[in-house]
Design a protein around this motif. Structure first.
Motif, mmCIF file in Angstrom:
data_model
loop_
_atom_site.group_PDB
_atom_site.id
_atom_site.type_symbol
_atom_site.label_atom_id
_atom_site.label_comp_id
_atom_site.label_asym_id
_atom_site.label_seq_id
_atom_site.Cartn_x
_atom_site.Cartn_y
_atom_site.Cartn_z
ATOM 1 N N GLU A 72 7.967 5.867 2.723
ATOM 2 C CA GLU A 72 7.035 4.789 2.396
ATOM 3 C C GLU A 72 5.763 5.355 1.781
ATOM 4 O O GLU A 72 5.233 4.808 0.825
ATOM 5 C CB GLU A 72 6.706 3.986 3.653
ATOM 6 C CG GLU A 72 7.877 3.187 4.151
ATOM 7 C CD GLU A 72 7.546 2.473 5.443
ATOM 8 O OE1 GLU A 72 6.353 2.422 5.825
ATOM 9 O OE2 GLU A 72 8.470 1.949 6.054
ATOM 10 N N GLU A 73 5.259 6.414 2.344
ATOM 11 C CA GLU A 73 4.053 7.021 1.787
ATOM 12 C C GLU A 73 4.333 7.558 0.386
ATOM 13 O O GLU A 73 3.498 7.461 -0.498
ATOM 14 C CB GLU A 73 3.571 8.157 2.684
ATOM 15 C CG GLU A 73 2.933 7.690 3.943
ATOM 16 C CD GLU A 73 2.478 8.878 4.778
ATOM 17 O OE1 GLU A 73 2.473 10.016 4.262
ATOM 18 O OE2 GLU A 73 2.134 8.655 5.925
ATOM 19 N N SER A 74 5.489 8.112 0.219
ATOM 20 C CA SER A 74 5.847 8.667 -1.078
ATOM 21 C C SER A 74 5.951 7.565 -2.119
ATOM 22 O O SER A 74 5.495 7.712 -3.245
ATOM 23 C CB SER A 74 7.182 9.404 -0.953
ATOM 24 O OG SER A 74 7.615 9.811 -2.195
ATOM 25 N N ILE A 75 6.553 6.468 -1.724
ATOM 26 C CA ILE A 75 6.693 5.350 -2.654
ATOM 27 C C ILE A 75 5.307 4.804 -2.996
ATOM 28 O O ILE A 75 5.018 4.501 -4.146
ATOM 29 C CB ILE A 75 7.602 4.264 -2.048
ATOM 30 C CG1 ILE A 75 9.016 4.802 -1.951
ATOM 31 C CG2 ILE A 75 7.578 3.000 -2.880
ATOM 32 C CD1 ILE A 75 9.975 3.883 -1.232
ATOM 33 N N GLU A 76 4.459 4.695 -1.996
ATOM 34 C CA GLU A 76 3.091 4.232 -2.233
ATOM 35 C C GLU A 76 2.362 5.188 -3.168
ATOM 36 O O GLU A 76 1.650 4.772 -4.068
ATOM 37 C CB GLU A 76 2.351 4.168 -0.892
ATOM 38 C CG GLU A 76 1.784 2.830 -0.593
ATOM 39 C CD GLU A 76 1.152 2.856 0.781
ATOM 40 O OE1 GLU A 76 0.043 3.414 0.887
ATOM 41 O OE2 GLU A 76 1.772 2.342 1.697
ATOM 42 N N TRP A 77 2.538 6.460 -2.880
ATOM 43 C CA TRP A 77 1.875 7.480 -3.707
ATOM 44 C C TRP A 77 2.363 7.385 -5.152
ATOM 45 O O TRP A 77 1.575 7.430 -6.079
ATOM 46 C CB TRP A 77 2.167 8.857 -3.120
ATOM 47 C CG TRP A 77 1.636 9.957 -3.955
ATOM 48 C CD1 TRP A 77 2.338 10.782 -4.749
ATOM 49 C CD2 TRP A 77 0.283 10.334 -4.102
ATOM 50 N NE1 TRP A 77 1.539 11.675 -5.385
ATOM 51 C CE2 TRP A 77 0.229 11.408 -4.983
ATOM 52 C CE3 TRP A 77 -0.919 9.867 -3.544
ATOM 53 C CZ2 TRP A 77 -0.953 12.036 -5.342
ATOM 54 C CZ3 TRP A 77 -2.076 10.516 -3.911
ATOM 55 C CH2 TRP A 77 -2.098 11.581 -4.806
ATOM 56 N N GLU A 78 3.648 7.229 -5.356
ATOM 57 C CA GLU A 78 4.209 7.117 -6.700
ATOM 58 C C GLU A 78 3.721 5.841 -7.381
ATOM 59 O O GLU A 78 3.427 5.828 -8.568
ATOM 60 C CB GLU A 78 5.736 7.142 -6.646
ATOM 61 C CG GLU A 78 6.291 8.506 -6.318
ATOM 62 C CD GLU A 78 7.799 8.495 -6.168
ATOM 63 O OE1 GLU A 78 8.434 7.431 -6.376
ATOM 64 O OE2 GLU A 78 8.340 9.551 -5.848
ATOM 65 N N THR A 79 3.634 4.767 -6.619
ATOM 66 C CA THR A 79 3.137 3.510 -7.173
ATOM 67 C C THR A 79 1.692 3.676 -7.627
ATOM 68 O O THR A 79 1.313 3.219 -8.709
ATOM 69 C CB THR A 79 3.253 2.374 -6.126
ATOM 70 O OG1 THR A 79 4.569 2.336 -5.616
ATOM 71 C CG2 THR A 79 2.929 1.042 -6.744
ATOM 72 N N LEU A 80 0.884 4.312 -6.809
ATOM 73 C CA LEU A 80 -0.515 4.560 -7.191
ATOM 74 C C LEU A 80 -0.596 5.447 -8.433
ATOM 75 O O LEU A 80 -1.406 5.209 -9.324
ATOM 76 C CB LEU A 80 -1.279 5.205 -6.026
ATOM 77 C CG LEU A 80 -1.717 4.274 -4.912
ATOM 78 C CD1 LEU A 80 -2.328 5.080 -3.767
ATOM 79 C CD2 LEU A 80 -2.731 3.270 -5.402
ATOM 80 N N GLN A 81 0.259 6.453 -8.439
ATOM 81 C CA GLN A 81 0.271 7.347 -9.590
ATOM 82 C C GLN A 81 0.652 6.580 -10.860
ATOM 83 O O GLN A 81 0.048 6.770 -11.910
ATOM 84 C CB GLN A 81 1.268 8.498 -9.370
ATOM 85 C CG GLN A 81 0.798 9.524 -8.376
ATOM 86 C CD GLN A 81 -0.406 10.274 -8.900
ATOM 87 O OE1 GLN A 81 -0.523 10.538 -10.089
ATOM 88 N NE2 GLN A 81 -1.329 10.590 -8.006
ATOM 89 N N LYS A 82 1.638 5.722 -10.754
ATOM 90 C CA LYS A 82 2.073 4.934 -11.909
ATOM 91 C C LYS A 82 0.974 3.997 -12.365
ATOM 92 O O LYS A 82 0.738 3.833 -13.559
ATOM 93 C CB LYS A 82 3.343 4.132 -11.575
ATOM 94 C CG LYS A 82 4.586 4.974 -11.538
ATOM 95 C CD LYS A 82 5.791 4.120 -11.261
ATOM 96 C CE LYS A 82 7.049 4.977 -11.159
ATOM 97 N NZ LYS A 82 8.226 4.164 -10.839
ATOM 98 N N LYS A 83 0.271 3.368 -11.404
ATOM 99 C CA LYS A 83 -0.828 2.469 -11.768
ATOM 100 C C LYS A 83 -1.935 3.247 -12.464
ATOM 101 O O LYS A 83 -2.505 2.793 -13.451
ATOM 102 C CB LYS A 83 -1.377 1.760 -10.527
ATOM 103 C CG LYS A 83 -0.510 0.644 -10.027
ATOM 104 C CD LYS A 83 -1.144 -0.041 -8.838
ATOM 105 C CE LYS A 83 -0.259 -1.157 -8.305
ATOM 106 N NZ LYS A 83 -0.833 -1.809 -7.123
ATOM 107 N N GLU A 84 -2.243 4.419 -11.947
ATOM 108 C CA GLU A 84 -3.297 5.237 -12.570
ATOM 109 C C GLU A 84 -2.879 5.673 -13.961
ATOM 110 O O GLU A 84 -3.676 5.653 -14.889
ATOM 111 C CB GLU A 84 -3.597 6.452 -11.689
ATOM 112 C CG GLU A 84 -4.212 6.056 -10.388
ATOM 113 C CD GLU A 84 -5.465 6.846 -10.097
ATOM 114 O OE1 GLU A 84 -5.837 7.719 -10.897
ATOM 115 O OE2 GLU A 84 -6.067 6.554 -9.085
ATOM 116 N N GLN A 85 -1.613 6.077 -14.076
ATOM 117 C CA GLN A 85 -1.118 6.464 -15.401
ATOM 118 C C GLN A 85 -1.144 5.274 -16.348
ATOM 119 O O GLN A 85 -1.477 5.416 -17.512
ATOM 120 C CB GLN A 85 0.300 7.028 -15.290
ATOM 121 C CG GLN A 85 0.354 8.421 -14.720
ATOM 122 C CD GLN A 85 1.782 8.922 -14.612
ATOM 123 O OE1 GLN A 85 2.743 8.188 -14.864
ATOM 124 N NE2 GLN A 85 1.917 10.183 -14.206
#
Length: 164
Positions: free
Chosen positions: A20-33
């Motif tokens: 879950e943390e990883s998915i959240e982290w990836e989602t944040l990364q995608k939003k930032e990108q």
């Protein structure tokens, strides 16, 4: 939970992470990108607009310079044509004046010749009259009175014999 193995040379790295943390982290990364890409797209769009404006300015400036140069050449050409035309007019005027002077001179010479010819005719008539008169001079005592009128077209001569 998720386990990942990464190998780097002789080192094996085991990564255990929460999914879950990883998915959240990836989602944040995608939003930032996505935000970075959006900012980059906006900046690129602005840069394209500035470049288009600058290219348009350069083209308009180039066209203005070309138009001004063409205008200068046209003004110079018109000036040269007017100078050539003025020289032709001057030459025509000089030729006309020379021809007129020659015609006037010829007319004057012809008029002089005609008057001289008439004068010579009258002079010959006077010589004839004088020759006859000298023969008769001793027989009669008379006086001669003469009157001469010279005009441009003819010569008039009147002789009166007066007996005393």
């Amino acid at each position: 939970m998720r386990v990942r193995f990464c190998t780097k040379g002789n080192l094996i790295l085991v990564i255990i992470e929460e999914v879950e943390e990883s998915i959240e982290w990836e989602t944040l990364q995608k939003k930032e990108q996505h935000k970075i890409k959006e900012k980059l797209r906006i900046r690129t769009k602005a840069a394209v607009k500035i470049q288009a404006w600058w290219r348009g300015t350069l083209v308009r400036r180039t066209l203005l310079h070309a138009a001004l140069r063409a205008w200068i050449i046209q003004c110079w050409w018109r000036m040269m044509l007017s100078k050539v035309l003025e020289k032709k007019r001057q030459a025509a005027l000089i030729a006309y004046a020379t021809t007129e002077r020659a015609v006037i001179k010829l007319q004057s010479l012809v008029r002089m010749w005609r008057v001289r010819w008439r004068y010579c005719q009258v002079l010959n008539a006077i010589y004839v009259i004088q020759g006859h008169w000298q023969c008769h001079n001793c027989q009669t005592c008379a006086l001669l009175r003469g009157h001469c009128v010279v005009t441009a077209t003819h010569l008039q001569f009147h002789i009166e014999i007066i007996n005393s």
